[in-house]
Design a protein around this motif. Structure first.
Motif, PDB file in Angstrom:
ATOM      1  N   SER A 514      33.607   4.590  12.028  1.00 38.65           N
ATOM      2  CA  SER A 514      33.552   5.881  12.717  1.00 38.65           C
ATOM      3  C   SER A 514      32.359   6.684  12.207  1.00 38.65           C
ATOM      4  N   ASP A 515      31.989   7.708  12.957  1.00 35.28           N
ATOM      5  CA  ASP A 515      30.894   8.578  12.529  1.00 35.28           C
ATOM      6  C   ASP A 515      31.209   9.208  11.164  1.00 35.28           C
ATOM      7  N   LYS A 516      32.451   9.628  10.981  1.00 37.17           N
ATOM      8  CA  LYS A 516      32.838  10.279   9.731  1.00 37.17           C
ATOM      9  C   LYS A 516      32.662   9.338   8.549  1.00 37.17           C
ATOM     10  N   GLU A 517      32.996   8.062   8.728  1.00 37.61           N
ATOM     11  CA  GLU A 517      32.870   7.092   7.634  1.00 37.61           C
ATOM     12  C   GLU A 517      31.410   6.836   7.288  1.00 37.61           C
ATOM     13  N   VAL A 518      30.524   6.833   8.297  1.00 37.57           N
ATOM     14  CA  VAL A 518      29.103   6.632   8.039  1.00 37.57           C
ATOM     15  C   VAL A 518      28.517   7.851   7.332  1.00 37.57           C
ATOM     16  N   VAL A 519      28.896   9.045   7.792  1.00 39.75           N
ATOM     17  CA  VAL A 519      28.416  10.272   7.143  1.00 39.75           C
ATOM     18  C   VAL A 519      28.856  10.301   5.680  1.00 39.75           C
ATOM     19  N   GLY A 520      30.028   9.715   5.378  1.00 36.51           N
ATOM     20  CA  GLY A 520      30.531   9.724   4.009  1.00 36.51           C
ATOM     21  C   GLY A 520      29.784   8.816   3.059  1.00 36.51           C
ATOM     22  N   LEU A 521      28.935   7.914   3.573  1.00 35.64           N
ATOM     23  CA  LEU A 521      28.121   7.061   2.700  1.00 35.64           C
ATOM     24  C   LEU A 521      26.985   7.877   2.110  1.00 35.64           C
ATOM     25  N   SER A 522      26.684   7.667   0.845  1.00 34.07           N
ATOM     26  CA  SER A 522      25.569   8.373   0.218  1.00 34.07           C
ATOM     27  C   SER A 522      24.247   7.810   0.703  1.00 34.07           C
ATOM     28  N   ASP A 523      23.152   8.572   0.485  1.00 34.62           N
ATOM     29  CA  ASP A 523      21.825   8.075   0.847  1.00 34.62           C
ATOM     30  C   ASP A 523      21.527   6.750   0.157  1.00 34.62           C
ATOM     31  N   GLN A 524      21.924   6.635  -1.085  1.00 31.34           N
ATOM     32  CA  GLN A 524      21.671   5.393  -1.824  1.00 31.34           C
ATOM     33  C   GLN A 524      22.444   4.232  -1.218  1.00 31.34           C
ATOM     34  N   GLU A 525      23.689   4.480  -0.834  1.00 31.77           N
ATOM     35  CA  GLU A 525      24.489   3.411  -0.226  1.00 31.77           C
ATOM     36  C   GLU A 525      23.918   2.992   1.124  1.00 31.77           C
ATOM     37  N   LEU A 526      23.477   3.975   1.901  1.00 31.80           N
ATOM     38  CA  LEU A 526      22.840   3.647   3.173  1.00 31.80           C
ATOM     39  C   LEU A 526      21.563   2.860   2.962  1.00 31.80           C
ATOM     40  N   THR A 527      20.740   3.301   2.000  1.00 36.99           N
ATOM     41  CA  THR A 527      19.476   2.624   1.735  1.00 36.99           C
ATOM     42  C   THR A 527      19.695   1.183   1.308  1.00 36.99           C
ATOM     43  N   GLU A 528      20.731   0.929   0.535  1.00 39.91           N
ATOM     44  CA  GLU A 528      21.020  -0.442   0.115  1.00 39.91           C
ATOM     45  C   GLU A 528      21.329  -1.336   1.317  1.00 39.91           C
ATOM     46  N   ILE A 529      22.081  -0.808   2.273  1.00 38.58           N
ATOM     47  CA  ILE A 529      22.371  -1.608   3.476  1.00 38.58           C
ATOM     48  C   ILE A 529      21.116  -1.748   4.326  1.00 38.58           C
ATOM     49  N   TYR A 530      20.275  -0.701   4.370  1.00 34.50           N
ATOM     50  CA  TYR A 530      19.013  -0.786   5.111  1.00 34.50           C
ATOM     51  C   TYR A 530      18.149  -1.930   4.589  1.00 34.50           C
ATOM     52  N   HIS A 531      18.333  -2.315   3.327  1.00 37.75           N
ATOM     53  CA  HIS A 531      17.515  -3.362   2.716  1.00 37.75           C
ATOM     54  C   HIS A 531      18.226  -4.716   2.686  1.00 37.75           C
ATOM     55  N   SER A 532      19.264  -4.849   3.511  1.00 36.57           N
ATOM     56  CA  SER A 532      19.897  -6.157   3.658  1.00 36.57           C
ATOM     57  C   SER A 532      18.886  -7.177   4.178  1.00 36.57           C
TER      58      SER A 532
END
Length: 598
Positions: A514-532
């Motif tokens: 959900s949008d809420k679950e994605v917003v709850g990820l930190s910038d660092q957590e998002l960046t780590e997935i961006y570098h998959s």
């Protein structure tokens, strides 16, 4: 913009028996200028002996001077050869043709083409001296193979073929002309070198003032000590952009590499790019939009301004790759077909059908047709159905399936009966065998955190009920496991994303978030997935990011992406740029289109 247009003079030569065709040629040129002059920044001016006759009583010497000033020569022939102008030539047409041909052999100018009107059999029985000369001239053109010629049967046929030739000619000229409307923009800051003292008419040059100034700075840098004055990668990228833009018709199509395009995007705020350079970046983005590796939307939004027809027109002109890219972009953002301004009550080109018939014409490649069919599948209207059915009836194996899909989707949008959709779903899902779905469903409803690893392990178990549909069954199992794992772990979503699992499963789970679950990820957590390492995992989280995150956060994430030292993936820049640049409505439409398989 009229004051910045390049004026192209085309000389129209013919004997006196083609007055209707000469008037039609004038109408074709007027219509072309009204429709396309602003788009190409090129205006056609038709020159003929009528203009000279009004002023000088038609002396051939003055006509020849008008001819010498023209960039192109169009010759029309039917049954008459013409009258002798005096001197060594048997007709004024002959003198004009030979003069133009001699100039072309010396300087490649003017561009030349001929149109021969079909001669009825009754005239061929009693030819006479004029017709014999016409036929001998035509045979000479065939044997020498120096000039392209066209046969036509009537005025409508002539109108269509002349319009095609002029459009093709101007499309080639577009690469040669400085189309920028901002000649007074400041030059780029790339060090200081003395300005060129001689003045140049920017409307006649290959480069914008910014581009020419940049090249002078760039060349000056190459002559200096590289340790003291190193050349930056972004400077090389801009050099390649400009080199591609000034290609002529005999060159390969210009193309800016993915890495160079991303370098220019990264430095966009520091560069003083001309409008034409930004249009070149738009073209590169359209060429590569399917790969999602070149930031396109920023340049497109900057260049189009308030022109709602920009993408529509781009589907009609330019290299095939860019036309296909424009159709993909229109499909992604749900851009409707914007009819062109009508030139009259019977102007077919102002109608929606003009676009569909052009896209699906016999002269279009299968690649372009497929892109058009995919666009119509998403954005088609009932009035498009005849063209779609016509394409389907051709039974072309490369386009028939896409045509059928477009027909079905348009009919579904017309239907208000829910059972229609349910019936199609039933057809699509029929024939699947039971693959122990009860176990997975049970865990989805009643499982706990420790059951997540059990569900993940089920993906590696051998399929004891394998059939010819094994690949489809595996995909259903993957989806069922993803649903179950997500149902169990969504309350601890950030932890769930860090669990060890196959990338294809993580992709599915991210798609369920959900949008809420994605917003709850930190910038660092998002960046780590961006570098998959997996492209599909990166795209799944990026689709969710541009939907859920505010633009301020997207900008922060993009800045982090562009400034960090670790390996960068270009589809991350592409999607973050899209989310920052497009409107909320456009972003949502892109997401809807991306969820469909073309």
């Amino acid at each position: 913009m009229a004051n910045s247009r390049k004026i192209i003079q085309i000389f129209l030569a013919s004997p006196g028996d083609l007055q209707n065709e000469r008037q039609t040629a004038k109408l074709v040129v007027d219509a072309f200028n009204k429709r396309w002059a602003d788009w190409f920044d090129i205006q056609i001016e038709l020159v003929g002996w009528e203009d000279t006759f009004k002023r000088f009583g038609r002396p051939q010497a003055q006509i020849n001077l008008d001819l010498d000033r023209c960039e192109a020569f169009i010759g029309l022939m039917w049954r008459k050869w013409g009258t002798p102008p005096g001197g060594d030539y048997t007709s004024g047409f002959e003198e004009e043709f030979e003069r133009a041909l001699a100039s072309r052999m010396k300087s490649t100018r003017p561009e030349m083409t001929l149109f021969f009107k079909k001669i009825d059999d009754e005239f061929l029985k009693d030819r006479g001296p004029d017709l014999n000369r016409v036929l001998a001239f035509r045979q000479r053109v065939i044997e020498e193979q120096q000039i392209l010629f066209h046969d036509f049967e009537n005025l409508k046929d002539f109108e269509d073929k002349l319009n095609d030739w002029i459009t093709h000619y101007v499309k080639h000229l577009k690469k040669l002309e400085d189309t920028t409307a901002k000649a007074d923009e400041k030059a780029p800051s790339l060090g200081s070198v003395p300005e060129k003292s001689e003045a140049t008419n920017s409307s006649d040059t290959l480069l914008s003032p910014q581009g020419a100034q940049f090249l002078r700075h760039f060349v000056a840098k190459t002559e200096r000590d590289q340790k003291a004055h190193p050349i930056e990668a972004v400077d090389v990228a801009r050099f390649r952009l400009l080199a591609g833009m000034i290609g002529v018709a005999s060159n390969d199509e210009d193309f800016l590499g993915t890495h160079d395009a991303n370098l220019l995007f990264q430095s966009r705020d520091a560069l003083d790019l001309s409008r034409r350079e930004m249009m070149g970046l738009v073209d590169s983005g359209l060429d590569s939009i399917a790969s999602e590796t070149i930031p396109f939307w920023h340049w497109y939004d900057t260049v189009k301004g308030g022109d709602r027809s920009y993408l529509c027109v781009s589907t009609l002109v330019g290299p095939q790759g860019q036309r296909v890219g424009a159709l993909i972009a229109m499909r992604l953002i749900g851009e409707p077909i914007v009819p062109l301004e009508p030139l009259g009550p019977d102007d077919e080109t102002a109608k929606r059908s003009f676009f569909t018939s052009t896209w699906l014409s016999s002269r279009s490649s299968e690649r372009l047709k497929t892109a058009a069919l995919q666009y119509l599948s998403a954005c088609g209207e009932p009035e498009d159905l005849p063209a779609l059915k016509g394409e389907y009836d051709k039974r072309n194996y490369q386009t028939a399936a896409a045509a059928a899909d477009a027909i079905i989707r348009i009919n579904l949008r017309l239907s208000r009966e829910p059972e229609d959709l349910e019936r199609i779903r039933g057809v699509v899902s029929s024939g699947f065998a039971n693959f122990s779905m009860l176990d997975i469903e049970f865990l989805r409803k009643h499982g706990e955190w420790q059951d997540i690893s059990l569900l993940i392990s089920m993906l590696d178990r051998p399929d004891t009920s394998a059939t010819l549909l094994g690949g489809i069954l595996d995909d259903r199992t993957l989806e069922a496991v993803a649903q179950a794992v997500y149902a169990i772990g969504k309350s601890r979503f950030s932890e769930l994303c860090k669990e060890k699992m196959p990338p294809r499963l993580l992709q599915r789970i991210l798609g369920l978030a959900s949008d809420k679950e994605v917003v709850g990820l930190s910038d660092q957590e998002l960046t780590e997935i961006y570098h998959s390492d997996e492209t599909h995992v990166r795209k799944a989280i990026l689709l969710k990011s541009v939907r859920a995150l505010p633009k301020t956060r997207l900008k922060r994430l993009l800045k982090e992406q562009l400034t960090q030292d670790r390996l960068r993936y270009y589809n991350v820049s592409y999607w973050l740029d899209l989310g920052i640049t497009l409107t909320r409505k456009q972003v949502l439409h892109v997401l809807e289109m991306s969820s469909r398989k073309p």
